[in-house]
Design a protein around this motif. Sequence first.
Motif, PDB file in Angstrom:
ATOM      1  N   LEU A 489       0.822  -1.202   0.000  1.00 53.48           N
ATOM      2  CA  LEU A 489       0.000   0.000   0.000  1.00 53.48           C
ATOM      3  C   LEU A 489       0.867   1.268   0.000  1.00 53.48           C
ATOM      4  N   VAL A 490       1.931   1.259   0.793  1.00 50.35           N
ATOM      5  CA  VAL A 490       2.841   2.409   0.827  1.00 50.35           C
ATOM      6  C   VAL A 490       3.448   2.636  -0.561  1.00 50.35           C
ATOM      7  N   ASN A 491       3.868   1.568  -1.181  1.00 53.39           N
ATOM      8  CA  ASN A 491       4.437   1.652  -2.531  1.00 53.39           C
ATOM      9  C   ASN A 491       3.427   2.269  -3.498  1.00 53.39           C
ATOM     10  N   ASN A 531      -6.313  10.551  -2.190  1.00 52.56           N
ATOM     11  CA  ASN A 531      -7.596   9.933  -2.554  1.00 52.56           C
ATOM     12  C   ASN A 531      -8.305  10.632  -3.707  1.00 52.56           C
ATOM     13  N   TYR A 532      -7.833  11.840  -4.062  1.00 53.96           N
ATOM     14  CA  TYR A 532      -8.443  12.501  -5.216  1.00 53.96           C
ATOM     15  C   TYR A 532      -8.146  11.745  -6.506  1.00 53.96           C
ATOM     16  N   GLN A 533      -7.171  10.838  -6.463  1.00 52.04           N
ATOM     17  CA  GLN A 533      -6.836  10.051  -7.645  1.00 52.04           C
ATOM     18  C   GLN A 533      -7.486   8.665  -7.614  1.00 52.04           C
ATOM     19  N   LEU A 534      -8.180   8.333  -6.549  1.00 51.31           N
ATOM     20  CA  LEU A 534      -8.732   6.991  -6.373  1.00 51.31           C
ATOM     21  C   LEU A 534     -10.233   6.985  -6.668  1.00 51.31           C
ATOM     22  N   LYS A 535     -10.638   6.063  -7.522  1.00 46.01           N
ATOM     23  CA  LYS A 535     -12.057   5.935  -7.855  1.00 46.01           C
ATOM     24  C   LYS A 535     -12.746   5.040  -6.837  1.00 46.01           C
ATOM     25  N   CYS A 536     -13.974   5.378  -6.532  1.00 43.00           N
ATOM     26  CA  CYS A 536     -14.737   4.576  -5.570  1.00 43.00           C
ATOM     27  C   CYS A 536     -14.921   3.149  -6.048  1.00 43.00           C
ATOM     28  N   SER A 537     -14.867   2.963  -7.371  1.00 47.92           N
ATOM     29  CA  SER A 537     -15.076   1.624  -7.944  1.00 47.92           C
ATOM     30  C   SER A 537     -13.808   0.786  -7.971  1.00 47.92           C
ATOM     31  N   GLY A 538     -12.726   1.312  -7.436  1.00 49.32           N
ATOM     32  CA  GLY A 538     -11.464   0.563  -7.437  1.00 49.32           C
ATOM     33  C   GLY A 538     -11.497  -0.543  -6.409  1.00 49.32           C
ATOM     34  N   THR A 539     -12.044  -1.694  -6.785  1.00 50.18           N
ATOM     35  CA  THR A 539     -12.262  -2.804  -5.849  1.00 50.18           C
ATOM     36  C   THR A 539     -10.953  -3.299  -5.235  1.00 50.18           C
ATOM     37  N   TRP A 540      -9.911  -3.457  -6.035  1.00 49.99           N
ATOM     38  CA  TRP A 540      -8.647  -4.009  -5.515  1.00 49.99           C
ATOM     39  C   TRP A 540      -8.080  -3.117  -4.406  1.00 49.99           C
ATOM     40  N   PHE A 541      -8.030  -1.822  -4.667  1.00 47.94           N
ATOM     41  CA  PHE A 541      -7.503  -0.906  -3.651  1.00 47.94           C
ATOM     42  C   PHE A 541      -8.388  -0.904  -2.420  1.00 47.94           C
ATOM     43  N   ASN A 542      -9.699  -0.829  -2.626  1.00 53.26           N
ATOM     44  CA  ASN A 542     -10.626  -0.787  -1.489  1.00 53.26           C
ATOM     45  C   ASN A 542     -10.458  -2.010  -0.602  1.00 53.26           C
ATOM     46  N   ASN A 543     -10.339  -3.179  -1.220  1.00 52.35           N
ATOM     47  CA  ASN A 543     -10.170  -4.408  -0.436  1.00 52.35           C
ATOM     48  C   ASN A 543      -8.852  -4.401   0.337  1.00 52.35           C
ATOM     49  N   LEU A 544      -7.772  -3.969  -0.323  1.00 49.92           N
ATOM     50  CA  LEU A 544      -6.463  -3.965   0.334  1.00 49.92           C
ATOM     51  C   LEU A 544      -6.465  -3.016   1.525  1.00 49.92           C
ATOM     52  N   TYR A 545      -6.953  -1.812   1.327  1.00 48.51           N
ATOM     53  CA  TYR A 545      -6.919  -0.835   2.409  1.00 48.51           C
ATOM     54  C   TYR A 545      -7.869  -1.239   3.546  1.00 48.51           C
ATOM     55  N   ALA A 546      -9.013  -1.795   3.170  1.00 39.42           N
ATOM     56  CA  ALA A 546      -9.982  -2.227   4.195  1.00 39.42           C
ATOM     57  C   ALA A 546      -9.402  -3.352   5.051  1.00 39.42           C
ATOM     58  N   LYS A 575      -2.448  -7.060 -14.089  1.00 41.58           N
ATOM     59  CA  LYS A 575      -3.667  -7.138 -14.896  1.00 41.58           C
ATOM     60  C   LYS A 575      -4.604  -8.236 -14.426  1.00 41.58           C
ATOM     61  N   LYS A 576      -5.866  -7.947 -14.647  1.00 44.37           N
ATOM     62  CA  LYS A 576      -6.915  -8.928 -14.375  1.00 44.37           C
ATOM     63  C   LYS A 576      -7.487  -9.336 -15.730  1.00 44.37           C
ATOM     64  N   ASN A 577      -7.338 -10.597 -16.038  1.00 43.82           N
ATOM     65  CA  ASN A 577      -7.798 -11.120 -17.326  1.00 43.82           C
ATOM     66  C   ASN A 577      -7.115 -10.412 -18.502  1.00 43.82           C
ATOM     67  N   MET A 578      -5.855  -9.915 -18.254  1.00 44.70           N
ATOM     68  CA  MET A 578      -5.012  -9.314 -19.290  1.00 44.70           C
ATOM     69  C   MET A 578      -5.603  -8.024 -19.857  1.00 44.70           C
ATOM     70  N   GLU A 579      -6.743  -7.582 -19.358  1.00 42.89           N
ATOM     71  CA  GLU A 579      -7.364  -6.374 -19.918  1.00 42.89           C
ATOM     72  C   GLU A 579      -7.698  -5.370 -18.822  1.00 42.89           C
ATOM     73  N   GLU A 580      -8.542  -5.819 -17.865  1.00 42.45           N
ATOM     74  CA  GLU A 580      -9.052  -4.897 -16.856  1.00 42.45           C
ATOM     75  C   GLU A 580      -7.981  -4.580 -15.831  1.00 42.45           C
ATOM     76  N   GLN A 581      -7.708  -3.313 -15.544  1.00 37.29           N
ATOM     77  CA  GLN A 581      -6.768  -2.889 -14.534  1.00 37.29           C
ATOM     78  C   GLN A 581      -7.506  -2.136 -13.436  1.00 37.29           C
ATOM     79  N   VAL A 582      -6.838  -2.033 -12.318  1.00 39.68           N
ATOM     80  CA  VAL A 582      -7.429  -1.353 -11.191  1.00 39.68           C
ATOM     81  C   VAL A 582      -7.825   0.067 -11.569  1.00 39.68           C
ATOM     82  N   ASN A 583      -8.989   0.505 -11.006  1.00 38.70           N
ATOM     83  CA  ASN A 583      -9.498   1.869 -11.184  1.00 38.70           C
ATOM     84  C   ASN A 583      -9.987   2.158 -12.593  1.00 38.70           C
ATOM     85  N   GLU A 584     -10.130   1.146 -13.418  1.00 33.53           N
ATOM     86  CA  GLU A 584     -10.623   1.396 -14.782  1.00 33.53           C
ATOM     87  C   GLU A 584     -12.081   0.973 -14.863  1.00 33.53           C
TER      88      GLU A 584
END
Length: 584
Positions: A489-491, A531-546, A575-584
């Motif tokens: 997360l720090v990284n 957090n101004y750069q983080l989308k609410c739909s960013g599931t990977w980040f939300n799960n990690l931070y939670a 990448k997730k399924n070689m296409e979808e990336q976090v926050n997209e």
Amino acid sequence: MLKDCLEVFKRQMQQVKEKGRAEDALILDSYIPADGCYISVNSDGIIACQMDLKFNKKAKQMEGISQRYYGKMCFFDYHSRLVSMDKPVDPKKVIHSNNYLSFWVKQESLGNGKLNQEAIDRYFDVLKNPEKKYAKSKDRQMYDYIAAQIDEINVEKLEWCRDWVKKHIFSLEDMGISLSGKNYLKIFFEDTEERYIQEEQRYLITKIFNKNDYNQEIDGKIWGLPNDNLGMNQKKPYMAHKTRKTELPYMITAEDAVLQRKFFDYLYNQASAGKVNIYIDPEKGEISAFSKEEKMQKDFTGYYLYVQKGKEVQIMHQDVIVDYRYHLRKRFQYINVFDRKTEEELYRDYGTVGQMESLLNEILFSKWLVTNYFTPVDELQISGETARNLIWSRDAIFAWLYKNETQNISGILSKVSVNMIKDSIKNGYISKAVKQFNLKCSLEEYFSGGEPMSTDYESIRKELRRKIQSKETEQITSDEEYYYAVGQLVNYFISLSKAKDKKHSLANPFFNIKNNQALKDKLRQYFIKYNYQLKCSGTWFNNLYAMICNYTKAEKTDQNSMIAGYINNNILYQKKNMEEQVNE
């Protein structure tokens, strides 16, 4: 210890003599003359040989050698040296040789007026009438001591040499000798080896001791303080033993002083050739010399000397090595704790001291260890964290690799590794930090007796990656997993920085935090900052931070796992399924 080393050296000289060679051949075989123009003059006054000698420091060999005359020239040169420039024949130190069969001068003295007819006469007059130079009772005692053992001075040959020098020294170009104006000009008048040795002895024995005023005669033998790596004067009052009747540190006979000088001559030759690691085996009667980069490739018990060339050779370190083994008692396995299946050549088994030392040298110390075990602190050409850790740990590392002393080495290498990892991260050398972290973990496994590491970062990473992709927030189950997640997360936070000169030193406040609540507070600050750069739909980040926020069991800070998470590839960017990336 020096006395024991001299005994081995004496045995080696005797073995050389038994093979029909001069005992000094042990020294002459590795002798390196000073750079300069060397001239040999025969009995007819004709120049028999001229060589412009220069030592190539890179190739470690002499240039300008005439194979036919080189051995003879080395012999003449070796037996014509001064003990030191503080003990010259010429009182004004213009001429640097010690007998009338040789004439040494700096080439620059030919043109700056220092060498003239007066200087030439001054030199030969001293050699013709040495009794005048040694008028003091103690000096005269030494001269009479050696004069009784050798032939009288050949005055006729001395005058012949004087005349030749006077006639030709300033017109050598007319004889086909071209001088560079630099380095030495050395002229040798051919004579028997016995005559050269005798004339050397006439000078040497009078100068072999540090100061003849200290000498004492006991049972027909003269004892005194040797010159080598030792001295007594007003600048060194600590050398005197004030509580003893004789204040000298120690005394030896003139014969032993000559032997000791030859030993130091041998060491000087080795140091001049870059062979500074000297191994002396008293049982086998062998002496081996190696450069800083070379290693003794066999088991060894005996004496070790580390020497350094200066105005004289200096023994910078000496030790008794009881059980050196070139092959490690247990092979070391360097592993990539993040991907044990990697095929990178660096991650493999290491079986020798040389291989282990090279690994530490390259990975932890950026190639500064091997050449600086005994370099004085004020002479080190590095600074910062590398210098501090080198100075702190080099004695222990040397003792481990060369003397099999393992006390505290595990903790020392662990501390050094952590320090160097942090330094690499601070300077942005992440790939280097990864290698250092892998080495740290591999060393811990090695010193634990081969037991697998308690923390499996490869499994932690896979499990953490699975959890952040889950549709529902899962739980972190261990401190190791928690701190690894914090490092990730720090990284990620630092990667969001818009600073033009983004530094990994931004992570240092996290690595140095000792309290878990303070760590969570710091993470919250960074979340608010970016957090101004983080989308609410960013599931990977939300799960990690939670998961990090929800974990409350952490007690002692696991710096290793936090660093491991920080320097490893960030799972939020994979990448997730070689296409979808976090926050997209």
